[in-house]
Design an enzyme around this catalytic site. Structure first.
Site, PDB file in Angstrom:
ATOM      1  N   CYS A  43      23.857  52.003  43.994  1.00 53.28           N
ATOM      2  CA  CYS A  43      22.507  51.455  43.882  1.00 53.28           C
ATOM      3  C   CYS A  43      22.476  50.201  43.010  1.00 53.28           C
ATOM      4  O   CYS A  43      21.505  49.441  43.042  1.00 53.28           O
ATOM      5  CB  CYS A  43      21.550  52.496  43.309  1.00 53.28           C
ATOM      6  N   ASP A 284      24.787  62.356  51.833  1.00 51.75           N
ATOM      7  CA  ASP A 284      24.045  61.657  52.886  1.00 51.75           C
ATOM      8  C   ASP A 284      24.263  62.227  54.280  1.00 51.75           C
ATOM      9  O   ASP A 284      23.472  61.943  55.190  1.00 51.75           O
ATOM     10  CB  ASP A 284      24.439  60.177  52.890  1.00 51.75           C
ATOM     11  N   TYR A 427      -2.515  57.810  27.031  1.00 53.44           N
ATOM     12  CA  TYR A 427      -3.320  56.584  27.085  1.00 53.44           C
ATOM     13  C   TYR A 427      -3.198  55.789  25.791  1.00 53.44           C
ATOM     14  O   TYR A 427      -3.372  56.313  24.694  1.00 53.44           O
ATOM     15  CB  TYR A 427      -4.800  56.915  27.330  1.00 53.44           C
TER      16      TYR A 427
END
Length: 625
Positions: A43, A284, A427
């Site tokens: 990747c 895969d 937050y």
């Protein structure tokens, strides 16, 4: 003492071997890998090519020596397994350096052959400047070719995750990049309207896109200098990257008589056991169970491959460990924009037979009063009756990763959109808003289920227009926003004037309201509903979710800007003009539209306030509007 043989390394095979050792310290474990490397971060290959990862060794996670030292596992690279003899429990192996062949016995076998890059047969496909990018040696070839030949133009065939990462890598190296995709959108796993946000961003950043057109041939002698499209058009190029997709390596499994499933991969159970009790498989090439539909599928991603390998290795060594499925959570960043997906797209939900609705929200990625806030586009695919989150897609610049992970956990846990409303998320103004974008997405979808609002997607609106249905389309944005562009046939009734002007609308007529992102449309819906209007729809996601389907002009080289003399110039010419300090370009749209997208270097002078600000415009500069 048992003997475990692993075929293939990288993610699935290396994970299997390491886990098998942790389960059984006494077992003999041998791994055969036909490539030169034990385990590498495939990747990371685009970032190695671009130079963002400067050293190849950073990609090499293990060596045969380090794996032996830590795990006492024999890794034999450049050894290809040619055949599996299940009856005698042996494999035939070829040493790719000496070309000699030998037999190796096993008690249990783990098959992790992976997938190969798709290379379609066509004229010129074998020319020397056409590459795939699946392995470290392939990445080395690309880097070497660029360093030696200094190409100026590149074509990337395939606009999937790796294709767009490669487009960015080549762009960073100074190449003019054209991305070619046979489908009518980039990022095929996403729904078209979400992928469109990425397309428009790429075009603004200088990537040339050719969509809905495939490749037919490459032209040149030793190297290709152009590729021919199925449409007959030609694209000049000095370098091409094939990123069309991957195909599972099934040759060994098929020849050994292992069952291949309906989804086109090696069939395994939750222990990763194949149709042969002594053979396990991972990676895969295998099938997985979809968490969303419980159907078999193939998900060729690193996360599932590692977990499958872990389960396969544990079970090959005698432990019971289960891999119960995957949902295809994936993310990509290219040219400064991030796109992510988890669970089902709308297209996949249709194929699986779900009854569902789509809900769009466009929230700021953090509190708008803190500098740097940008729009984050979220789409939820929601099961119609239960409210279960079937899937989600997000496109934005910052914070996409943490939001898609929250929604991935929601899909995994069978959460309902009502649960999203109740989430207690972190937050602070630089990270989020008090009502996080995920919570806002939950609010919007829950309102639909509670029947507080009836929504319509842009595709649904387009069908109504195509079928010439009789309805009134009401734009509840400000007059300035309306003047800057609106949907065909819409009338302007700003939300703050709606109660006073409600008599201008026909309460007996089907009514569709919209704003920029959907919030003012929702408020308009509630006002109209409680004033006798019966058949009302709010356009989900507002005009932002409707730009591609409604055929609005996209920012790009075809767009023109008007000068103060009434002349027009192309955007690309304007960018060059703006390097001259004696020129000024102004954008007369409203602030929220300007924040979403604008031509770099322009100044904001909203039309609605232009008369009061006009004195501040310099008289001594050429003006572009």
């Amino acid at each position: 003492m048992s003997k475990i043989v692993v075929i293939g390394c990288v993610a699935g095979g290396a994970s299997a071997a390491a886990k098998a050792r942790r389960v059984d310290e006494q077992a003999e474990i041998v791994v055969f890998e036909k490539g030169p490397y034990v385990s590498f971060a495939n990747c990371g290959l685009p970032y190695y090519i671009s130079g963002q990862i400067p050293h190849k060794k950073s990609l090499l996670l293990q060596t045969p020596e380090s794996f032996w030292k830590r795990f006492r596992v024999q890794i034999r690279v450049l050894h290809e397994v040619l055949k599996i003899d299940r009856e005698s429990k042996t494999v035939i192996v070829k040493n790719l350096q000496t070309l000699s062949e030998f037999e190796e016995k096993y008690d249990t076998l783990v098959l992790s052959p992976g997938a190969q890059a798709v290379v379609p047969p066509m004229p010129g496909i074998t020319l020397s400047n056409i590459f795939t990018v699946k392995t470290v040696p392939e990445a080395d070839l690309i880097k070497g070719y660029i360093e030696k030949n200094k190409p100026k133009t590149a074509a990337v065939i395939g606009a999937g995750f790796i294709g767009l990462e490669m487009a960015e890598a080549l762009h960073m190296l100074g190449l003019h990049v054209t991305v070619i995709e046979k489908l009518p959108q980039v990022l095929p796993p996403l729904d078209a309207e979400m992928a469109d946000f990425v397309s428009r961003h790429l075009m603004r950043k200088g990537i040339h896109l050719v969509l809905n057109d495939g490749i037919k041939a490459f032209h040149g002698d030793n190297t290709a200098n152009a590729l021919e499209l199925e449409s007959g058009n030609r694209v000049p190029m000095d370098l091409a990257i094939l990123s069309i997709g991957v195909r599972p390596e099934l040759k060994l499994a098929k020849e050994a008589g292992l069952t291949i499933g309906e989804a086109g991969g090696i069939e395994v159970d939750e222990c990763q056991q194949t149709s042969d009790p002594s053979v396990f498989a991972a990676g895969d090439a295998v099938e997985s169970i979809s968490y969303v539909s419980d159907h078999k599928t193939r998900i060729p991603l690193a996360g599932p491959a590692n977990k499958q390998g872990r389960a396969a290795g544990a079970n090959a060594a005698g432990q019971k460990l289960f891999f119960t499925g995957a949902q295809g959570t994936a993310i990509v960043k290219t040219m400064g924009i991030t796109a992510a997906k988890t669970g089902f797209s709308a297209r996949e939900a249709v194929q699986a037979g779900f009854k569902f609705f789509e809900s769009y929200t466009h929230s700021s990625d953090h509190a708008t009063y803190y500098p740097g806030a940008d729009t984050m586009h979220i789409k939820l695919v929601v099961e119609q009756d239960s409210g279960r989150v079937l899937g989600a897609q997000i496109v934005g610049k910052e914070g996409v990763d943490k939001r898609i992970d929250v929604l991935a956990a929601a899909v995994f846990s069978d959460l309902k959109v009502f649960d999203l409303e109740k989430l207690d998320l972190a937050y602070a103004p630089q990270f989020s808003s008090a009502k996080d974008p995920v919570i806002m997405a939950g609010f919007a979808a829950s309102n639909v289920l509670r029947k507080d609002v009836q929504t319509l997607t842009c595709e649904g609106l387009k069908k109504k227009i195509d079928q010439k249905e009789n309805f009134q389309l009401v734009d509840v944005r400000t007059p300035g926003e309306f003047a800057s562009g609106h949907l065909p046939g819409a009338v302007s009734v700003p939300i703050d004037d709606l109660r006073e002007r409600i008599s201008e609308l026909d309460s007996q007529k089907q009514t569709i309201v919209y704003c920029r992102v959907g919030l003012r449309g929702y408020l308009a819906y509630r006002i109209l509903k409680q004033n006798g209007f019966q058949e009302i729809y709010n356009l989900s996601g507002g005009i932002l979710s409707c730009q591609a389907l409604m055929g609005q002009e996209q920012p790009g080289e075809q767009m023109h800007v008007k000068t103060s003399h009434g002349e027009t110039v192309p955007v690309q010419a304007l960018k060059q003009i703006m390097t001259d300090k004696s020129c000024l370009a102004i954008d007369v749209r409203e602030k929220d539209e300007f924040s979403y997208e604008h031509i770099q270097g322009t100044s904001l002078f909203p039309l609605s306030r232009l008369s009061s600000q006009i004195r501040s415009l310099p008289k001594d500069k050429a003006l572009y509007v």
